[in-house]
Design an enzyme around this catalytic site. Structure first.
Site, PDB file in Angstrom:
ATOM      1  N   CYS A   2      -3.170   3.396  -8.145  1.00 23.42           N
ATOM      2  CA  CYS A   2      -2.140   4.150  -9.152  1.00 23.42           C
ATOM      3  C   CYS A   2      -2.952   5.253  -9.460  1.00 23.42           C
ATOM      4  O   CYS A   2      -4.233   5.598  -9.380  1.00 23.42           O
ATOM      5  CB  CYS A   2      -2.060   3.295 -10.506  1.00 23.42           C
ATOM      6  SG  CYS A   2      -1.466   1.484  -9.730  1.00 23.42           S
ATOM      7  N   ARG A  27      -1.139   8.878  -5.258  1.00 22.55           N
ATOM      8  CA  ARG A  27      -2.047   7.615  -5.007  1.00 22.55           C
ATOM      9  C   ARG A  27      -1.034   6.280  -5.214  1.00 22.55           C
ATOM     10  O   ARG A  27      -1.398   5.339  -5.321  1.00 22.55           O
ATOM     11  CB  ARG A  27      -2.829   7.663  -6.469  1.00 22.55           C
ATOM     12  CG  ARG A  27      -3.998   8.791  -6.327  1.00 22.55           C
ATOM     13  CD  ARG A  27      -4.537   8.679  -7.723  1.00 22.55           C
ATOM     14  NE  ARG A  27      -5.616   7.680  -7.667  1.00 22.55           N
ATOM     15  CZ  ARG A  27      -6.974   7.678  -7.277  1.00 22.55           C
ATOM     16  NH1 ARG A  27      -7.261   9.059  -6.838  1.00 22.55           N
ATOM     17  NH2 ARG A  27      -7.791   6.937  -7.311  1.00 22.55           N
ATOM     18  N   TRP A  74       1.466   1.766  -7.949  1.00 24.44           N
ATOM     19  CA  TRP A  74       1.476   1.211  -6.549  1.00 24.44           C
ATOM     20  C   TRP A  74       1.344  -0.255  -6.940  1.00 24.44           C
ATOM     21  O   TRP A  74       0.297  -0.708  -7.196  1.00 24.44           O
ATOM     22  CB  TRP A  74       0.425   1.685  -5.802  1.00 24.44           C
ATOM     23  CG  TRP A  74       0.352   1.334  -4.350  1.00 24.44           C
ATOM     24  CD1 TRP A  74       1.202   2.010  -3.384  1.00 24.44           C
ATOM     25  CD2 TRP A  74       0.055   0.119  -3.744  1.00 24.44           C
ATOM     26  NE1 TRP A  74       0.922   1.143  -2.031  1.00 24.44           N
ATOM     27  CE2 TRP A  74       0.161   0.100  -2.350  1.00 24.44           C
ATOM     28  CE3 TRP A  74      -0.945  -0.814  -4.387  1.00 24.44           C
ATOM     29  CZ2 TRP A  74      -0.270  -1.031  -1.674  1.00 24.44           C
ATOM     30  CZ3 TRP A  74      -1.346  -2.109  -3.392  1.00 24.44           C
ATOM     31  CH2 TRP A  74      -0.649  -2.064  -2.023  1.00 24.44           C
ATOM     32  N   ASN A 100      -5.574   1.212 -13.254  1.00 27.54           N
ATOM     33  CA  ASN A 100      -5.550   1.338 -11.770  1.00 27.54           C
ATOM     34  C   ASN A 100      -6.606   0.216 -11.512  1.00 27.54           C
ATOM     35  O   ASN A 100      -7.680   0.390 -11.917  1.00 27.54           O
ATOM     36  CB  ASN A 100      -6.070   2.732 -11.399  1.00 27.54           C
ATOM     37  CG  ASN A 100      -6.537   2.787  -9.900  1.00 27.54           C
ATOM     38  OD1 ASN A 100      -5.841   1.937  -8.962  1.00 27.54           O
ATOM     39  ND2 ASN A 100      -7.269   3.517  -9.566  1.00 27.54           N
ATOM     40  N   GLY A 101      -6.279  -0.781 -10.647  1.00 28.15           N
ATOM     41  CA  GLY A 101      -7.040  -1.809 -10.181  1.00 28.15           C
ATOM     42  C   GLY A 101      -6.278  -3.021 -10.404  1.00 28.15           C
ATOM     43  O   GLY A 101      -5.085  -3.124 -10.231  1.00 28.15           O
ATOM     44  N   GLU A 465      -5.176   6.112  17.000  1.00 30.13           N
ATOM     45  CA  GLU A 465      -4.793   7.052  15.773  1.00 30.13           C
ATOM     46  C   GLU A 465      -3.290   7.580  15.808  1.00 30.13           C
ATOM     47  O   GLU A 465      -2.530   7.524  14.907  1.00 30.13           O
ATOM     48  CB  GLU A 465      -5.740   8.095  15.744  1.00 30.13           C
ATOM     49  CG  GLU A 465      -5.246   9.272  14.812  1.00 30.13           C
ATOM     50  CD  GLU A 465      -5.326   8.832  13.242  1.00 30.13           C
ATOM     51  OE1 GLU A 465      -5.785   7.858  13.169  1.00 30.13           O
ATOM     52  OE2 GLU A 465      -4.921   9.546  12.452  1.00 30.13           O
ATOM     53  N   LYS A 469      -0.260   7.002  13.039  1.00 30.89           N
ATOM     54  CA  LYS A 469       0.439   7.941  12.378  1.00 30.89           C
ATOM     55  C   LYS A 469       1.963   7.655  12.426  1.00 30.89           C
ATOM     56  O   LYS A 469       2.631   7.696  11.529  1.00 30.89           O
ATOM     57  CB  LYS A 469       0.035   9.332  13.034  1.00 30.89           C
ATOM     58  CG  LYS A 469      -1.103  10.133  12.619  1.00 30.89           C
ATOM     59  CD  LYS A 469      -1.093  10.604  11.627  1.00 30.89           C
ATOM     60  CE  LYS A 469      -1.982   9.603  10.565  1.00 30.89           C
ATOM     61  NZ  LYS A 469      -3.433   9.606  10.430  1.00 30.89           N
ATOM     62  N   GLU A 472       3.001   4.883  10.071  1.00 29.54           N
ATOM     63  CA  GLU A 472       3.124   5.066   8.727  1.00 29.54           C
ATOM     64  C   GLU A 472       4.226   6.059   8.425  1.00 29.54           C
ATOM     65  O   GLU A 472       4.660   5.884   7.168  1.00 29.54           O
ATOM     66  CB  GLU A 472       1.733   5.213   8.052  1.00 29.54           C
ATOM     67  CG  GLU A 472       1.171   6.610   8.581  1.00 29.54           C
ATOM     68  CD  GLU A 472      -0.302   6.758   7.840  1.00 29.54           C
ATOM     69  OE1 GLU A 472      -0.996   7.531   8.315  1.00 29.54           O
ATOM     70  OE2 GLU A 472      -0.341   6.126   6.736  1.00 29.54           O
ATOM     71  N   HIS A 488      -3.100  -6.667  30.612  1.00 33.48           N
ATOM     72  CA  HIS A 488      -3.464  -8.141  30.134  1.00 33.48           C
ATOM     73  C   HIS A 488      -2.315  -8.440  29.126  1.00 33.48           C
ATOM     74  O   HIS A 488      -2.693  -9.367  28.350  1.00 33.48           O
ATOM     75  CB  HIS A 488      -4.754  -7.778  29.511  1.00 33.48           C
ATOM     76  CG  HIS A 488      -5.866  -7.383  30.677  1.00 33.48           C
ATOM     77  ND1 HIS A 488      -6.343  -8.324  31.622  1.00 33.48           N
ATOM     78  CD2 HIS A 488      -6.836  -6.294  30.830  1.00 33.48           C
ATOM     79  CE1 HIS A 488      -7.039  -7.711  32.550  1.00 33.48           C
ATOM     80  NE2 HIS A 488      -7.573  -6.339  31.796  1.00 33.48           N
ATOM     81  N   LYS A 583      -2.295   6.876  -1.083  1.00 33.38           N
ATOM     82  CA  LYS A 583      -3.150   7.698  -0.295  1.00 33.38           C
ATOM     83  C   LYS A 583      -4.565   7.201  -0.371  1.00 33.38           C
ATOM     84  O   LYS A 583      -5.202   7.072   0.665  1.00 33.38           O
ATOM     85  CB  LYS A 583      -3.314   8.972  -0.928  1.00 33.38           C
ATOM     86  CG  LYS A 583      -4.161  10.083  -0.234  1.00 33.38           C
ATOM     87  CD  LYS A 583      -3.627  10.525   0.969  1.00 33.38           C
ATOM     88  CE  LYS A 583      -4.738  11.462   1.612  1.00 33.38           C
ATOM     89  NZ  LYS A 583      -4.540  11.393   2.963  1.00 33.38           N
TER      90      LYS A 583
HETATM   91  O1  M6R Z   1      -9.665   7.667   2.222  1.00 37.13           O
HETATM   92  P1  M6R Z   1     -10.176   7.033   3.325  1.00 37.13           P
HETATM   93  O2  M6R Z   1     -10.478   7.861   4.572  1.00 37.13           O
HETATM   94  O3  M6R Z   1     -11.219   5.837   2.986  1.00 37.13           O
HETATM   95  O4  M6R Z   1      -8.686   6.289   3.662  1.00 37.13           O
HETATM   96  C1  M6R Z   1      -8.846   5.099   4.716  1.00 37.13           C
HETATM   97  C2  M6R Z   1      -7.230   4.803   5.188  1.00 37.13           C
HETATM   98  O5  M6R Z   1      -6.764   4.153   3.976  1.00 37.13           O
HETATM   99  C3  M6R Z   1      -6.507   6.063   5.553  1.00 37.13           C
HETATM  100  O6  M6R Z   1      -7.187   6.805   6.486  1.00 37.13           O
HETATM  101  C4  M6R Z   1      -5.105   5.583   5.977  1.00 37.13           C
HETATM  102  O7  M6R Z   1      -5.368   4.632   7.143  1.00 37.13           O
HETATM  103  C5  M6R Z   1      -4.353   6.743   6.310  1.00 37.13           C
HETATM  104  N1  M6R Z   1      -3.094   6.738   5.240  1.00 37.13           N
HETATM  105  C6  M6R Z   1      -3.870   6.909   7.618  1.00 37.13           C
HETATM  106  O8  M6R Z   1      -3.327   8.036   7.943  1.00 37.13           O
END
Ligand code: M6R
Length: 588
Positions: A2, A27, A74, A100-101, A465, A469, A472, A488, A583
């Site tokens: 959060c 966040r 969140w 937050n937590g 990757e 992307k 998400e 496989h 994020k």
């Molecule tokens: O802040 P960080 O790099 O530790 O975050 C890790 C992941 O949460 C972050 O890379 C997440 O997978 C992204 N939203 C991907 O785009």
């Protein structure tokens, strides 16, 4: 996950809280709220949705009072409802808390409070904190002591900010395993989860450590350590550039951040050579070497491992951060753990690093957020220098991680000659020109339910990757894998018109990969080639510039990021704020 911000000032705080709230919204963004104290009365407004869409948010800016707090949520415990949005007030509305937590022991605490007569209004774990502080405040009559006593009862992770109705001159806070930062302004003092929340007002910050409790007034900061003694800590100055968190002329932060990459990869390459050498020395001397990270950063970690083993003949285990605690057999004195993280606050990464350190390992990190928990708890940190990344999807931080990881591996290899970053920067700018072609792909494939991303060798993490992307941002099911794995199992899912993005630069794996592309095409797949060499097997072809093999993932990532972004926009999603995500993943 959060976003939290609180402020005590000599002027009304509502407008600056609202501004800060929008800045930390990345966040968590399923609901938001604000509380101020005005004329001796605590007022709370909250609502469900993004701040811009919350009806009550319009009224928030008109709230009076020179002390206030605001929160974007969140959800963890309790659904996304008005009642569960923060701030949470105690029974008698004398105390308000934002958090937050996760409070792991909230159920027994809640039961005990109910037995004492407390009435709960939400399903959250957070609400127990306001009731406990209320009790402790009744007992101690002192905001700081009440907060100290309350957090002693909590198990789990927290960054909290607390307001007391009859003490509009103070605000308290505490943290454990979640960030809380003091912003020291002129005539105003802040507590926030992120520097971005208050950077428009001050660049002087104090990062709180675990188990510290803080009290701010508009002029003073008092920090108490876990031993009950006062801690003296001078403010640090953070970069004002952080305040540049506007979208400029771009429709979304994500698009802006993708387009910043010709510059950010150059900025990432500017590192202190002594620190890089120290990093490399530690890797070479390590008795055992682990690389750990989550999500996109994990993919950058896989790339780093590949070069370490193939070129430097150094063995490294790459472990997803949330799983490192299951692999501690080879962690001990003389071990090194390399952690990669954009935010430096990811709970899984922090837990992994702390676990490794507990076993005697040294922690070396590659981080974007200076002053983050990871940066502060690591033995050596190299910063990505790519500026704040607001879009939830990691874009420019990924390519910056590849640059920094490459610098470290080059130092391990004893390479002296610096890379020609200007050429790479131009190549990235060239790669960005594929946006029009990507939009055509989106028009053709926007209704497909599945996408596959494949590659071989060093490029395999890039395929993973690309899939991450797309998932998400567009909510399309996507899988990324080494091309060798197709036969496989996954080939069974290929039908006429299934889009398969094939990352296949020229090099040792090129010919073998083309055979796999043929196999896909023979089964009806539409193969979308991403390569510096065209081939007739590709139904669509996106040309990427030829760069050195170690930097190829950087130029390959660009079309993949654009594909995810454009798909998200075509599907009317919000690419900056994808559903269910945040994020900075500060909960486990
Ligand atoms: O802040 P960080 O790099 O530790 O975050 C890790 C992941 O949460 C972050 O890379 C997440 O997978 C992204 N939203 C991907 O785009």
């Amino acid at each position: 996950m959060c976003g939290i911000i609180g402020c005590v000032a000599e002027e009304p705080v509502a407008a600056l809280l609202l501004d800060g709230l929008v800045r930390v919204e990345y966040r968590g963004y399923d609901s938001a709220g604000m509380a101020t104290i005005s004329r001796g009365k605590l007022g709370v407004k909250k609502g469900v949705g993004r701040v811009k869409d919350i009806e009550e948010a319009r009224k928030m800016s008109a709230m009076s009072g020179t002390v206030g707090m605001a929160h974007t949520r969140w959800a963890t415990h309790g659904g996304v409802t008005n009642a569960n949005a923060h701030p949470h007030a105690s029974c008698k509305e004398q105390v308000a808390v934002i958090h937050n937590g996760i409070i792991e022991n909230y159920i027994p605490l809640k039961k005990a409070l109910i037995a004492k007569g407390h009435r709960f209004k939400s399903e959250t774990d957070t609400e127990v904190i306001s009731h406990i502080v209320e009790d402790e405040y009744k007992r101690t009559k002192n905001p700081l002591r009440a907060t100290q006593a309350a957090v002693k009862k909590l198990k789990g992770q927290y960054a909290i900010v607390v307001m007391f109705q009859d003490r509009p001159d103070v605000m308290t806070g505490a943290r454990k395993d979640a960030p809380l930062i003091v912003g020291v302004g002129k005539g105003k003092m802040f507590l926030a989860s992120d520097v971005l929340a208050f950077i428009g007002h001050t660049d002087r910050t104090i990062f709180l450590d675990n188990y510290e409790v803080v009290q701010i007034t508009k002029e003073e900061v008092k920090i108490i350590g876990p031993d009950g003694r006062e801690v003296r800590r001078d403010p640090n100055q953070v970069a004002w550039e952080l305040s540049d968190v506007t979208k400029s002329d771009y429709a979304h932060y994500t698009l802006k951040e993708i387009n910043e990459q010709p510059k950010t990869i150059v900025a990432a390459s500017v590192q202190d050579p002594y620190k890089v050498a120290e990093f490399a020395r530690a890797i070479k001397r390590a008795k055992s070497l682990f690389i750990t990270a989550s999500g996109t950063s994990y993919h950058a970690g896989l790339l780093m491992k590949f070069r370490l083993s193939k070129e430097a003949r150094i063995r490294a285990d790459v472990v997803v951060a949330g799983e490192l605690k299951e692999h501690t057999e080879f962690l001990g004195k003389g071990s090194v753990v390399v952690a990669l993280s954009q935010s430096g606050e990811t709970a899984d990464v922090m837990e992994a690093v702390r676990e490794a350190k507990k076993h005697g390992a040294k922690a070396y990190s590659i981080v974007n957020a200076a002053g983050s928990s990871l940066a502060r708890e690591s033995d050596v940190t190299l910063l990505l220098n790519c500026g704040p990344e607001v879009g939830v999807a990691a874009t420019k931080s990924f390519t910056a991680q590849v640059v920094v990881a490459n610098l470290v591996v080059d130092a391990v290899l004893g390479k002296k000659k610096p890379d020609r970053l200007e050429e790479l920067s131009e190549a990235v700018a060239d790669a960005l020109k594929c946006d029009g072609q990507v939009q055509e792909l989106v028009r053709e494939y926007r209704d497909r339910p599945d996408f596959y991303f494949v590659a071989r060798g060093y490029e395999s993490p890039v395929a993973m990757e690309g899939a991450l992307k797309l998932k998400e941002l567009s909510y399309i099911h996507a899988e990324g894998m080494p091309a060798s794995e197709l036969k496989h199992g996954t080939l069974a899912l290929i039908e006429k018109g299934t889009p398969v993005v094939f990352i296949n630069p020229s090099g040792p794996n090129h010919a073998e990969s083309l055979s796999n592309a043929e196999e896909l095409s023979a089964r009806g797949a539409d193969v979308i080639g991403i390569s510096d060499v065209r081939d007739q097997v590709y139904k669509h072809y996106i040309q990427i510039p030829k760069v050195s093999p170690k930097s190829t993932p950087i130029v390959e990532a660009i079309p993949l990021q654009l594909l995810a972004y454009r798909m998200s926009v075509a599907k009317r999603n919000d690419p900056d704020y994808p559903r269910n995500l945040a994020k900075s993943v500060t909960v486990k």
